[in-house]
Design a protein around this motif. Structure first.
Motif, PDB file in Angstrom:
ATOM      1  N   ALA A  60      44.334  38.550  39.143  1.00  0.00           N
ATOM      2  CA  ALA A  60      45.074  38.747  40.396  1.00  0.00           C
ATOM      3  C   ALA A  60      45.909  37.497  40.706  1.00  0.00           C
ATOM      4  CB  ALA A  60      44.096  39.042  41.536  1.00  0.00           C
ATOM      5  N   LEU A  61      45.311  36.330  40.506  1.00  0.00           N
ATOM      6  CA  LEU A  61      46.052  35.079  40.783  1.00  0.00           C
ATOM      7  C   LEU A  61      47.242  34.930  39.839  1.00  0.00           C
ATOM      8  CD1 LEU A  61      43.102  32.558  41.347  1.00  0.00           C
ATOM      9  CD2 LEU A  61      44.683  33.462  43.084  1.00  0.00           C
ATOM     10  N   ARG A  62      47.032  35.275  38.584  1.00  0.00           N
ATOM     11  CA  ARG A  62      48.113  35.135  37.593  1.00  0.00           C
ATOM     12  C   ARG A  62      49.284  36.065  37.960  1.00  0.00           C
ATOM     13  NH1 ARG A  62      50.416  32.157  33.806  1.00  0.00           N
ATOM     14  NH2 ARG A  62      51.342  33.252  32.085  1.00  0.00           N
ATOM     15  N   SER A  63      48.950  37.268  38.382  1.00  0.00           N
ATOM     16  CA  SER A  63      50.007  38.211  38.765  1.00  0.00           C
ATOM     17  C   SER A  63      50.763  37.698  39.989  1.00  0.00           C
ATOM     18  CB  SER A  63      49.398  39.590  39.033  1.00  0.00           C
ATOM     19  OG  SER A  63      50.369  40.442  39.555  1.00  0.00           O
ATOM     20  N   LYS A  64      50.021  37.191  40.968  1.00  0.00           N
ATOM     21  CA  LYS A  64      50.676  36.648  42.174  1.00  0.00           C
ATOM     22  C   LYS A  64      51.582  35.479  41.790  1.00  0.00           C
ATOM     23  CE  LYS A  64      46.875  37.814  45.277  1.00  0.00           C
ATOM     24  NZ  LYS A  64      47.431  39.003  45.915  1.00  0.00           N
ATOM     25  N   TYR A  65      51.061  34.619  40.893  1.00  0.00           N
ATOM     26  CA  TYR A  65      51.837  33.452  40.461  1.00  0.00           C
ATOM     27  C   TYR A  65      53.147  33.906  39.796  1.00  0.00           C
ATOM     28  CZ  TYR A  65      53.173  29.574  37.401  1.00  0.00           C
ATOM     29  OH  TYR A  65      53.870  28.600  36.738  1.00  0.00           O
ATOM     30  N   LEU A  66      53.086  35.023  39.086  1.00  0.00           N
ATOM     31  CA  LEU A  66      54.283  35.536  38.386  1.00  0.00           C
ATOM     32  C   LEU A  66      55.018  36.561  39.258  1.00  0.00           C
ATOM     33  CD1 LEU A  66      52.693  35.799  34.817  1.00  0.00           C
ATOM     34  CD2 LEU A  66      54.311  34.075  35.619  1.00  0.00           C
ATOM     35  N   GLN A  67      55.032  36.334  40.530  1.00  0.00           N
ATOM     36  CA  GLN A  67      55.760  37.158  41.520  1.00  0.00           C
ATOM     37  C   GLN A  67      55.387  38.648  41.438  1.00  0.00           C
ATOM     38  OE1 GLN A  67      58.045  34.853  39.665  1.00  0.00           O
ATOM     39  NE2 GLN A  67      57.375  33.438  41.255  1.00  0.00           N
ATOM     40  N   GLY A  68      54.134  38.926  41.202  1.00  0.00           N
ATOM     41  CA  GLY A  68      53.666  40.307  41.241  1.00  0.00           C
ATOM     42  C   GLY A  68      53.893  41.082  39.956  1.00  0.00           C
ATOM     43  N   ILE A 123      50.605  29.106  44.554  1.00  0.00           N
ATOM     44  CA  ILE A 123      50.600  30.579  44.546  1.00  0.00           C
ATOM     45  C   ILE A 123      50.665  31.106  45.974  1.00  0.00           C
ATOM     46  CG2 ILE A 123      49.223  32.629  43.946  1.00  0.00           C
ATOM     47  CD1 ILE A 123      48.052  30.931  41.625  1.00  0.00           C
ATOM     48  N   ASP A 124      51.577  32.041  46.195  1.00  0.00           N
ATOM     49  CA  ASP A 124      51.691  32.677  47.499  1.00  0.00           C
ATOM     50  C   ASP A 124      50.730  33.874  47.521  1.00  0.00           C
ATOM     51  OD1 ASP A 124      52.306  33.977  49.793  1.00  0.00           O
ATOM     52  OD2 ASP A 124      54.456  34.234  49.361  1.00  0.00           O
ATOM     53  N   LEU A 125      49.631  33.714  48.256  1.00  0.00           N
ATOM     54  CA  LEU A 125      48.599  34.757  48.217  1.00  0.00           C
ATOM     55  C   LEU A 125      49.063  36.068  48.866  1.00  0.00           C
ATOM     56  CD1 LEU A 125      45.309  32.722  48.809  1.00  0.00           C
ATOM     57  CD2 LEU A 125      46.228  33.617  46.678  1.00  0.00           C
ATOM     58  N   LYS A 126      50.185  36.007  49.577  1.00  0.00           N
ATOM     59  CA  LYS A 126      50.683  37.251  50.203  1.00  0.00           C
ATOM     60  C   LYS A 126      51.376  38.169  49.179  1.00  0.00           C
ATOM     61  CE  LYS A 126      52.951  35.301  53.734  1.00  0.00           C
ATOM     62  NZ  LYS A 126      52.567  33.855  53.578  1.00  0.00           N
ATOM     63  N   THR A 127      51.775  37.594  48.046  1.00  0.00           N
ATOM     64  CA  THR A 127      52.409  38.433  47.006  1.00  0.00           C
ATOM     65  C   THR A 127      51.381  39.428  46.499  1.00  0.00           C
ATOM     66  OG1 THR A 127      53.641  36.499  46.299  1.00  0.00           O
ATOM     67  CG2 THR A 127      53.619  38.360  44.766  1.00  0.00           C
ATOM     68  N   GLN A 128      51.751  40.707  46.422  1.00  0.00           N
ATOM     69  CA  GLN A 128      50.760  41.669  45.939  1.00  0.00           C
ATOM     70  C   GLN A 128      50.642  41.570  44.413  1.00  0.00           C
ATOM     71  OE1 GLN A 128      51.173  45.938  45.634  1.00  0.00           O
ATOM     72  NE2 GLN A 128      49.327  46.182  46.885  1.00  0.00           N
ATOM     73  N   SER A 129      49.415  41.529  43.918  1.00  0.00           N
ATOM     74  CA  SER A 129      49.256  41.479  42.465  1.00  0.00           C
ATOM     75  C   SER A 129      49.176  42.890  41.907  1.00  0.00           C
ATOM     76  CB  SER A 129      48.025  40.675  42.078  1.00  0.00           C
ATOM     77  OG  SER A 129      47.078  40.660  43.092  1.00  0.00           O
ATOM     78  N   SER A 130      49.567  43.007  40.643  1.00  0.00           N
ATOM     79  CA  SER A 130      49.544  44.303  39.968  1.00  0.00           C
ATOM     80  C   SER A 130      48.803  44.128  38.649  1.00  0.00           C
ATOM     81  CB  SER A 130      50.996  44.745  39.733  1.00  0.00           C
ATOM     82  OG  SER A 130      51.034  45.735  38.737  1.00  0.00           O
ATOM     83  N   VAL A 131      47.816  44.964  38.427  1.00  0.00           N
ATOM     84  CA  VAL A 131      46.991  44.811  37.229  1.00  0.00           C
ATOM     85  C   VAL A 131      46.726  46.161  36.584  1.00  0.00           C
ATOM     86  CG1 VAL A 131      44.742  44.027  36.353  1.00  0.00           C
ATOM     87  CG2 VAL A 131      45.898  42.710  38.125  1.00  0.00           C
ATOM     88  N   PHE A 132      46.952  46.246  35.270  1.00  0.00           N
ATOM     89  CA  PHE A 132      46.574  47.428  34.483  1.00  0.00           C
ATOM     90  C   PHE A 132      45.272  47.073  33.771  1.00  0.00           C
ATOM     91  CE2 PHE A 132      51.124  49.214  33.459  1.00  0.00           C
ATOM     92  CZ  PHE A 132      51.343  49.432  34.800  1.00  0.00           C
ATOM     93  N   ILE A 133      44.362  48.023  33.740  1.00  0.00           N
ATOM     94  CA  ILE A 133      43.056  47.726  33.140  1.00  0.00           C
ATOM     95  C   ILE A 133      42.637  48.888  32.233  1.00  0.00           C
ATOM     96  CG2 ILE A 133      41.847  48.553  35.209  1.00  0.00           C
ATOM     97  CD1 ILE A 133      39.830  46.271  34.740  1.00  0.00           C
ATOM     98  N   ALA A 134      41.993  48.549  31.141  1.00  0.00           N
ATOM     99  CA  ALA A 134      41.492  49.587  30.226  1.00  0.00           C
ATOM    100  C   ALA A 134      40.277  49.039  29.498  1.00  0.00           C
ATOM    101  CB  ALA A 134      42.570  49.975  29.218  1.00  0.00           C
ATOM    102  N   ARG A 135      39.582  49.923  28.788  1.00  0.00           N
ATOM    103  CA  ARG A 135      38.378  49.461  28.064  1.00  0.00           C
ATOM    104  C   ARG A 135      38.224  50.269  26.783  1.00  0.00           C
ATOM    105  NH1 ARG A 135      34.305  53.305  29.702  1.00  0.00           N
ATOM    106  NH2 ARG A 135      35.172  54.574  31.362  1.00  0.00           N
ATOM    107  N   ASP A 136      37.424  49.726  25.873  1.00  0.00           N
ATOM    108  CA  ASP A 136      37.128  50.485  24.654  1.00  0.00           C
ATOM    109  C   ASP A 136      35.897  51.360  24.931  1.00  0.00           C
ATOM    110  OD1 ASP A 136      34.795  48.990  24.234  1.00  0.00           O
ATOM    111  OD2 ASP A 136      35.661  47.727  22.672  1.00  0.00           O
TER     112      ASP A 136
END
Ligand code: G16
Length: 529
Positions: free
Chosen positions: A46-54, A116-129
């Motif tokens: 989540a932090l990485r996504s926020k850091y990269l502007q969502g 990091i601007d914590l107000k930026t919404q993070s976007s994450v795709f997740i999957a598993r084997d």
């Protein structure tokens, strides 16, 4: 943040006496130890996504070639690449915090360090084997993501390369493909059909795929059955049981075949010169093989794949008339004969990096066509922007068109067993080669790979792209003495980044010598550990 962290962290505790390390391919170990790690990895994503502007970040829960009781987690950056190495240390730090207060402190340090601007919404795709431990670890990862405001898309069961594709597609406004499984299948199958058709191929394709009882089984079946089955006269997936997680990678799969240099279980009536291939548990590796009339097993591993690709691309480039560079990236595990063939016969530059796709990938970016493969079958081809600007599906030059569709067929985000499989099958048809012709390019030096269990694998430190040990002191000298006793001898030792073991590789002029050298070096490893 503090409130939600305190609430969401309930039940997620760091186990005592374990130190976590973001390794060759993320965190990987016994699944029972991973709950806290996936929770903190969710926070970092989540932090990485926020850091990269969502921008969208990927989380893959997998332990790939490891046994069923293991699991792991790794992050995927917006272009579908592995997490930037500068952030690996932060993943390790968060995973090793032993109280909520310490975790909060470390999060604040990261937020401050990267502004990091914590107000930026993070976007994450997740999957598993398909591992049994996957659903519980997914839940804990999502708890970590929910510490911050995150848009989460759970794609369920996917191959690792599918998730890499989806992340890149999700960040590319449609130019890389639609961010869905259907988009992935469409991209690969359209390119496959076009290459087949525009080149006037008419011999159908035969392949038996050993899917390691992993998630690659249903995915390759879906892709081929629903899109391109008419191009195959025989297509069969064996070791396709993902309902029984105990069978994952068991006596089958790319790692088993490469390490044991023999057929996996359940190949029905092996016929000489039929082509077979094996994926690993999350379908990011592939090796091919066949048997001779005398029933001798012949392995076509990552080195054979990269040499086939290099020789094909050199020919294709000549026909395009374009001025494009080709280079190959390998690791210390590459068979000496393959390196010699590439540099002396094909005359392409060959680079050597430490193990881990992240290392090879970056070096491959230095070429217009950067081919990288680890001997274990993990690899792909990268195409430069310079090349992408010169190729087009509407070109009047057949070779340029073919090159364009290859850039679509090959998954440039990461090694992808399904995409690599289709690419190699087509290239063999385009060259009118069977497995035996492919294998005859050069002869592998006999080699042996061993795993040695030691008390502390971290004692083993290397330099020179893992070819020389600097610690334990004195061990490298002893290894060199042994190596010098064997014609064409070469051996190296390194700590695995995915298993609790030290790996020993040896090659020599004869099979017996390679085994003897590996055994002797393994003994030295035990003495020094
Ligand atoms: C992972 C990495 C590969 C590496 C392999 C073995 O593969 O992605 O780059 O070659 O582990 O690494 P090590 O020798 O450090 O254990 P996979 O297919 O398991 O994800």
């Amino acid at each position: 943040m503090e409130l939600s962290l305190k609430k969401l962290s309930q039940g997620h505790l760091k186990p005592n006496n374990v130190t976590f390390q973001y390794g060759t391919a993320g965190f990987r170990m016994k699944a029972s130890l991973l709950d806290y790690v996936v929770f903190t990895t969710g926070i970092l994503a989540a932090l990485r996504s926020k850091y990269l502007q969502g921008k969208t970040i990927g989380i893959m829960i997998t332990a790939s070639h490891n046994p069923p009781e293991d699991n792991g987690v790794k992050l995927v950056d917006p272009m579908g690449e592995m997490l930037a190495q500068t952030w690996e240390a932060h993943a390790t730090t968060l995973a090793n915090t032993s109280s909520i207060e310490a975790l909060i402190d470390e999060i604040i340090k990261i937020v401050d360090l990267f502004e990091i601007d914590l107000k930026t919404q993070s976007s994450v795709f997740i999957a598993r084997d398909s591992r049994e431990s996957g659903p519980a670890l997914l839940k804990s990862t999502i708890d970590g993501l929910n510490v911050f405001d995150s848009a989460i898309r759970d794609f369920g069961l996917l191959t690792t390369p599918q998730l890499h594709y989806l992340v890149r597609a999700g960040n590319s406004n449609g130019s890389f493909g639609h961010p869905s499984s259907e988009g992935y299948y469409a991209k690969l199958s359209i390119a496959f059909k076009q290459i087949y058709k525009i080149n006037g191929l008419n011999n159908k394709i035969s392949i038996i795929v050993d899917a390691a009882n992993g998630i690659g089984a249903p995915k390759v079946q879906e892709l081929i059955h629903d899109n391109i089955l008419e191009y195959f006269d025989h297509f069969l997936v064996v070791n396709n049981n993902i309902e029984n997680p105990r069978l994952l990678n068991y006596n089958c799969g790319a790692d088993f075949v490469k390490t044991n240099q023999k057929l996996p279980e359940n190949i029905p009536n092996p016929e000489p010169f039929n082509l077979y291939c094996s994926f690993d548990g999350d379908a990011d590796r592939i090796v091919f093989y066949y048997i001779t009339e005398e029933k001798h097993f012949q392995l076509l591993d990552g080195d054979k794949i990269s040499t086939l690709l290099a020789s094909y691309f050199i020919k294709l480039i000549k026909l395009t008339g374009l001025d494009l560079s080709v280079g190959v990236v390998q690791t210390a595990y590459a068979n000496g004969a393959s390196t010699k063939y590439l540099s002396e016969v094909l005359k392409v530059p060959v680079e050597c990096t430490p193990t881990g796709v992240k290392h090879l990938h970056h070096v491959a970016q230095n070429f217009d066509i950067g081919i990288y493969f680890e001997a274990n079958g993990h690899g792909t081809v990268l195409f430069s922007d310079n090349l992408l600007n010169k190729v087009s599906p509407t070109s009047s030059n057949l070779s340029i068109k073919t090159l364009y569709y290859l850039t679509e067929l090959i998954n440039q985000t990461v090694g992808d067993a399904i995409s690599d499989c289709l690419t190699i099958l087509l290239i063999l048809k385009l060259l009118d080669n069977g497995p035996n012709e492919w294998n005859s390019n050069y002869q592998d030096l006999p080699n042996k790979l061993l795993k040695v269990i030691v008390n502390d694998r971290n004692l083993f430190k290397t330099t020179n792209a893992e070819r020389t040990l600097v610690q334990p002191k004195g061990l490298q000298m002893k290894i060199d003495e042994k190596v010098n006793q064997y014609p064409n001898g070469r051996s190296f030792v390194r700590a695995s980044g995915t298993e609790d073991a030290v790996r020993v590789y040896a090659e020599a002029a004869t099979k017996d010598d390679s085994i003897a050298l590996a055994d002797q070096v393994a003994e030295l490893v035990k003495e020094f550990s």
